[in-house]
Design an enzyme around this catalytic site. Structure first.
Site, short mmCIF file in Angstrom:
data_model
loop_
_atom_site.label_atom_id
_atom_site.label_comp_id
_atom_site.label_asym_id
_atom_site.label_seq_id
_atom_site.Cartn_x
_atom_site.Cartn_y
_atom_site.Cartn_z
N THR A 1 57.95 27.37 28.31
CA THR A 1 57.63 28.44 29.02
C THR A 1 58.15 28.51 30.73
O THR A 1 59.33 29.44 31.12
CB THR A 1 56.28 29.18 29.26
OG1 THR A 1 55.56 29.74 28.11
CG2 THR A 1 55.84 30.42 30.60
N THR B 1 54.11 24.71 27.02
CA THR B 1 52.36 23.09 27.06
C THR B 1 51.89 23.55 25.91
O THR B 1 50.86 22.73 25.93
CB THR B 1 51.16 24.42 28.15
OG1 THR B 1 51.95 25.78 27.38
CG2 THR B 1 52.25 24.77 29.54
N ASP B 2 52.41 24.01 24.89
CA ASP B 2 50.99 23.31 23.81
C ASP B 2 51.23 22.31 23.41
O ASP B 2 50.34 22.08 22.95
CB ASP B 2 52.64 24.48 22.31
CG ASP B 2 52.01 25.70 22.53
OD1 ASP B 2 51.38 26.63 23.49
OD2 ASP B 2 52.34 27.13 21.79
N LYS C 1 44.64 20.07 26.23
CA LYS C 1 45.21 21.45 26.15
C LYS C 1 43.89 22.37 25.70
O LYS C 1 43.35 22.02 25.01
CB LYS C 1 46.42 22.41 25.66
CG LYS C 1 46.84 23.36 26.34
CD LYS C 1 47.89 24.44 25.53
CE LYS C 1 48.10 25.39 25.99
NZ LYS C 1 48.76 26.16 25.40
N1 GLU Z 1 54.89 28.22 22.52
C1 GLU Z 1 55.62 27.37 23.84
C2 GLU Z 1 56.01 25.92 24.17
O1 GLU Z 1 54.89 24.94 24.35
C3 GLU Z 1 55.56 28.11 25.02
C4 GLU Z 1 53.73 28.45 25.63
C5 GLU Z 1 54.28 27.11 27.20
O2 GLU Z 1 55.52 26.65 27.20
O3 GLU Z 1 53.27 27.56 27.89
O4 GLU Z 1 56.72 25.22 24.67
#
Ligand code: GLU
Length: 448
Positions: A107, A183-184, A262
């Site tokens: 993101t 973040t995942d 997380k």
């Molecule tokens: N699921 C994607 C990832 O982890 C987008 C979510 C995010 O970046 O928070 O890359």
């Protein structure tokens, strides 16, 4: 290239759209039940039905029209292809520390295509720099795209590539490294880098965002500014993970790379330090250390790079009724390590005992972390734990399952020798073991 095949539309809707030669972004007119809707064709929302065509009206509202036999659909205008002009790169101040921002996707490295409403992973590290011009007052920023992936698609291969890229830049003499990441699985990557990059002379900070960098509500700017500040000036030299400290857009907290998880699907303060304290906080461009136990920044230190990870390591979560055949399956497939995510103090059902013994006899390294997450494994309290220890299962103390898994992958990337691997697994490499269990209330409060 047509985007209609990947737009999520299906059945009669997809047929009609193709028949009318419509692509995402085109202006279409849909007539249904005596009403006419005209606007931009946008992709189907992730959870939406594939047979409902979504049109972005002039008013900005999206309208969904169910495609039935009576619906008429035509293209009335060709869409202009979405473009994103990179903002100008801010001027560099030579007196500031030199920080490299690497982008890997997620993101934080995405932007919204406001025309269609879709989020695209399309922003480069230098675009990020342009979108957050305040960075020019914090550091001399250099940027590099390492890869562009949603973090759920990152594997051990990318950890290796990333560690090698970071090492190269550190050897060139940068004052700190920031890695923009989805973040995942960001905490897995921060653990992986913690093991792969030893004796760091400068900080390496992994940073993400819960809202893309061009949304007004984005947390990207605060997270990025805080991460760059810490990378360039903080007195510690470890792998850290930086995100919002609270839901307010006030400051960030840098967690230790092996002690962070997380914990919320959408909150900006989703990351929490587990069984340990954060290393630092950054607020109003001030870095405040949160602990006196950290590795110190020292440009003279010589980085030790150990970037290999085994792909033959599995995580098996224990649950009531777990079929032990799952353990046998991994052994038959040639896996070299199994991390059991045990219950409570470190247990799995006695029905799994024979499969575990078979795995150990075949030379598989079997370790155990608790699915409780908080607290420390103690396998000496109950018979079950003692039995598991007697079979050769290695308890991972206060390491929670994700860090335990990454460490097992890393250990088995260093050696195939089981006894040596066991020793390495129990050696504190990057703060993953602490000497004592910290009082939980204090940890939950996030400070000492
Ligand atoms: N699921 C994607 C990832 O982890 C987008 C979510 C995010 O970046 O928070 O890359």
């Amino acid at each position: 290239m047509s985007q209609i095949e990947d737009s999520g539309y299906e059945g009669e809707a997809l047929r009609l759209l193709k028949q009318a030669d419509c692509d995402i972004g085109d202006i279409i007119r849909v007539s249904s039940k005596g009403k006419v809707y005209e606007g931009i064709l946008i992709p189907r929302p992730e959870l939406g039905e594939g047979t409902i065509v979504i049109v972005k009206m002039k008013s900005g509202y999206n309208v969904g029209i169910k495609v039935t036999k009576d619906v008429k659909l035509e293209k009335v205008g060709k869409g202009t292809k979405p473009t994103f002009a990179s903002p100008p790169i801010p001027k560099q101040n030579p007196a500031l520390p030199h920080v490299v921002i690497m982008s890997t996707g997620g993101t934080i490295a995405s932007r919204v295509d406001y025309r269609t409403g879709a989020v695209r992973s399309a922003i480069s590290a230098s675009d990020l720099y342009g979108v957050v011009p305040e960075l020019a007052d914090v550091a001399r920023v250099d940027t590099e795209i390492v890869f562009s992936l949603y973090s759920e698609n990152i594997t051990q291969k990318q950890w290796t590539e990333l560690a090698e890229t970071v090492a190269k830049r550190i050897e060139q003499g940068v004052d700190g490294v920031v890695i923009a990441h989805g973040t995942d699985t960001m905490a897995y990557t921060s653990a992986a880098l913690s093991f792969a990059l030893q004796n760091l002379p400068v900080p390496v900070i992994v940073v993400g965002a819960q809202r893309s960098s061009d949304r007004p509500s984005s947390d990207a700017a605060t997270n990025l500014i805080g991460a760059v500040k810490a990378a360039g000036e903080a007195p510690f030299a470890e792998v850290g993970l930086a995100m919002h400290e609270t839901v307010s857009d006030i400051g960030i907290v840098v967690h230790r790379g092996t002690k962070v998880r997380k914990c919320h699907t959408s909150r900006r303060d989703t990351f929490k330090s587990i069984n340990g304290f954060p290393i630092a906080k950054v607020k109003d461009l001030q870095v405040t250390m949160q602990t006196d136990q950290y590795q110190h920044r020292d440009a003279k230190k010589k980085l030790v790079l150990k970037p290999n990870f085994s792909e033959k390591v599995a995580l098996v979560k224990f649950y009531p009724g777990l079929d032990p055949a799952i353990i046998d399956f991994y052994v038959e497939k040639g896996f070299k390590g199994i991390l059991l995510e045990g219950s409570g103090l470190g247990h799995v059902s006695k029905f799994c005992f024979d499969a575990i013994k078979r795995a150990v006899a075949k030379g598989v390294l079997v370790a155990l972390a608790s699915q409780c997450i908080w607290g420390r494994v103690n396998m000496n309290v109950y018979d079950t734990g003692r039995d598991l220890l007697s079979f050769g299962v290695v308890p991972l103390d206060e390491m929670f399952p994700e860090t335990g898994l990454v460490k097992l992958m890393w250990v088995l990337g260093q050696t195939d020798e089981v006894e040596e691997a066991k020793k390495l697994l129990k050696t504190n490499i990057a703060g993953e073991f602490s000497l004592r269990t910290l009082p939980q209330e204090k940890i939950l409060e996030g400070g000492q």
